[in-house]
Design a protein around this motif. Sequence first.
Motif, PDB file in Angstrom:
ATOM      1  N   SER A 107       0.830  -1.206   0.000  1.00  0.00           N
ATOM      2  CA  SER A 107       0.000   0.000   0.000  1.00  0.00           C
ATOM      3  C   SER A 107       0.863   1.254   0.000  1.00  0.00           C
ATOM      4  O   SER A 107       0.591   2.208  -0.734  1.00  0.00           O
TER       5      SER A 107
ATOM      6  N   SER B  23     -15.151   8.080  -4.359  1.00  0.00           N
ATOM      7  CA  SER B  23     -14.301   8.177  -3.169  1.00  0.00           C
ATOM      8  C   SER B  23     -15.057   8.553  -1.903  1.00  0.00           C
ATOM      9  O   SER B  23     -14.677   8.142  -0.799  1.00  0.00           O
TER      10      SER B  23
ATOM     11  N   VAL C 121     -13.732   5.751   0.826  1.00  0.00           N
ATOM     12  CA  VAL C 121     -12.707   6.088   1.825  1.00  0.00           C
ATOM     13  C   VAL C 121     -13.124   5.703   3.253  1.00  0.00           C
ATOM     14  O   VAL C 121     -12.335   5.080   3.978  1.00  0.00           O
TER      15      VAL C 121
ATOM     16  N   CYS D  30     -12.915   1.957   3.716  1.00  0.00           N
ATOM     17  CA  CYS D  30     -11.520   1.526   3.638  1.00  0.00           C
ATOM     18  C   CYS D  30     -10.827   1.699   4.990  1.00  0.00           C
ATOM     19  O   CYS D  30     -10.181   0.781   5.500  1.00  0.00           O
ATOM     20  N   LEU D  31     -10.964   2.878   5.576  1.00  0.00           N
ATOM     21  CA  LEU D  31     -10.345   3.154   6.868  1.00  0.00           C
ATOM     22  C   LEU D  31     -10.897   2.239   7.957  1.00  0.00           C
ATOM     23  O   LEU D  31     -10.150   1.727   8.804  1.00  0.00           O
TER      24      LEU D  31
ATOM     25  N   GLY E   4      -9.245  -1.740   2.099  1.00  0.00           N
ATOM     26  CA  GLY E   4      -8.807  -1.558   3.467  1.00  0.00           C
ATOM     27  C   GLY E   4      -8.440  -2.853   4.151  1.00  0.00           C
ATOM     28  O   GLY E   4      -7.551  -2.884   5.003  1.00  0.00           O
TER      29      GLY E   4
ATOM     30  N   LEU F 121      -7.010   5.415  -1.619  1.00  0.00           N
ATOM     31  CA  LEU F 121      -7.334   4.273  -0.770  1.00  0.00           C
ATOM     32  C   LEU F 121      -6.076   3.571  -0.261  1.00  0.00           C
ATOM     33  O   LEU F 121      -6.025   3.110   0.893  1.00  0.00           O
TER      34      LEU F 121
ATOM     35  N   CYS G  73      -4.740   5.426   2.680  1.00  0.00           N
ATOM     36  CA  CYS G  73      -5.479   5.101   3.908  1.00  0.00           C
ATOM     37  C   CYS G  73      -5.023   3.757   4.474  1.00  0.00           C
ATOM     38  O   CYS G  73      -4.746   3.625   5.674  1.00  0.00           O
ATOM     39  N   THR G  74      -4.930   2.745   3.602  1.00  0.00           N
ATOM     40  CA  THR G  74      -4.541   1.407   4.044  1.00  0.00           C
ATOM     41  C   THR G  74      -3.102   1.387   4.550  1.00  0.00           C
ATOM     42  O   THR G  74      -2.802   0.804   5.596  1.00  0.00           O
TER      43      THR G  74
ATOM     44  N   LEU H  78      -1.346   3.850   5.733  1.00  0.00           N
ATOM     45  CA  LEU H  78      -1.238   4.605   6.978  1.00  0.00           C
ATOM     46  C   LEU H  78      -1.629   3.744   8.177  1.00  0.00           C
ATOM     47  O   LEU H  78      -0.927   3.721   9.199  1.00  0.00           O
ATOM     48  N   VAL H  79      -2.733   3.008   8.039  1.00  0.00           N
ATOM     49  CA  VAL H  79      -3.218   2.195   9.156  1.00  0.00           C
ATOM     50  C   VAL H  79      -2.326   0.978   9.388  1.00  0.00           C
ATOM     51  O   VAL H  79      -1.894   0.704  10.519  1.00  0.00           O
TER      52      VAL H  79
END
Length: 251
Positions: A48, A77, A81, A84-85, A148, A184, A187-188, A190-191
């Motif tokens: 990601s 989006s 989004v 996904c988060l 996600g 996306l 987001c993925t 980052l987590v």
Amino acid sequence: MFEVTALLFGVLCGLLILLSGVGAGVIMVPGLMLLFGVAPATAVGTASLVSVLIKVVATYAHGRDSRVDWTLFKRFSRWAVPSCLLLALVITLLLRTSWGAGVQHGLKLAVLAAAGFALLASFRPQVLQHVGQWLGGLMPSACGAMVGATGVGGGVLIVPTLRAMSGADIKVVVGTSTVIGLLLSACTGLVFGGGGHLESLLALLVTLGGAVGVMLGRPLVARLSSRAVSGLVYTLIGVSLLNMTYDLLLV
């Protein structure tokens, strides 16, 4: 040898992301697991992050050549989004529990299921249309949730979904999918990255190779027909599906 393999793998991924919209989930995640032996969750996080960095260059190329439908991007989006988060957070939290090993195996199955669905939809477009009609406005949310949870994005779910939603030319769909995939994947990444599921050196090497691949591939986009690009998208999905099936049989 590790460094050379990672760079060459990055060049291939960069080419594929630019030409077809396929990359992080369908090619990169199973590739990282098979070639470098990383765990599924780490593959998702690393792929990601790499995808974000490569798609920054690919997005610039598509945007400059007017291959992005920004209205379609916003429409998709705003629903994709949040889901996904949410799913990325749920997966990373479950990985910290006693169910972690099972979740890792489940990630492999989820990626395989998403790729299988996309391959089926490529030969039977009415399948995706029926699913889209059944889910209605939830289709972008479903795509975001899958990204996600697994890192699977543009080529597997978003490209065929955008085609069903808009009927736009495949090159515009791929360009729009690349921008959505960038968001996306950010987001993925980052987590998952924040949860410690990241191989930093591998991500750096693949990213450097990917940037080269994107620059090499840009002249090819204008020369390839829409039919050729469409065929490339689904051929790559089929190849990746076989790779992931082989990987699951080894477990």
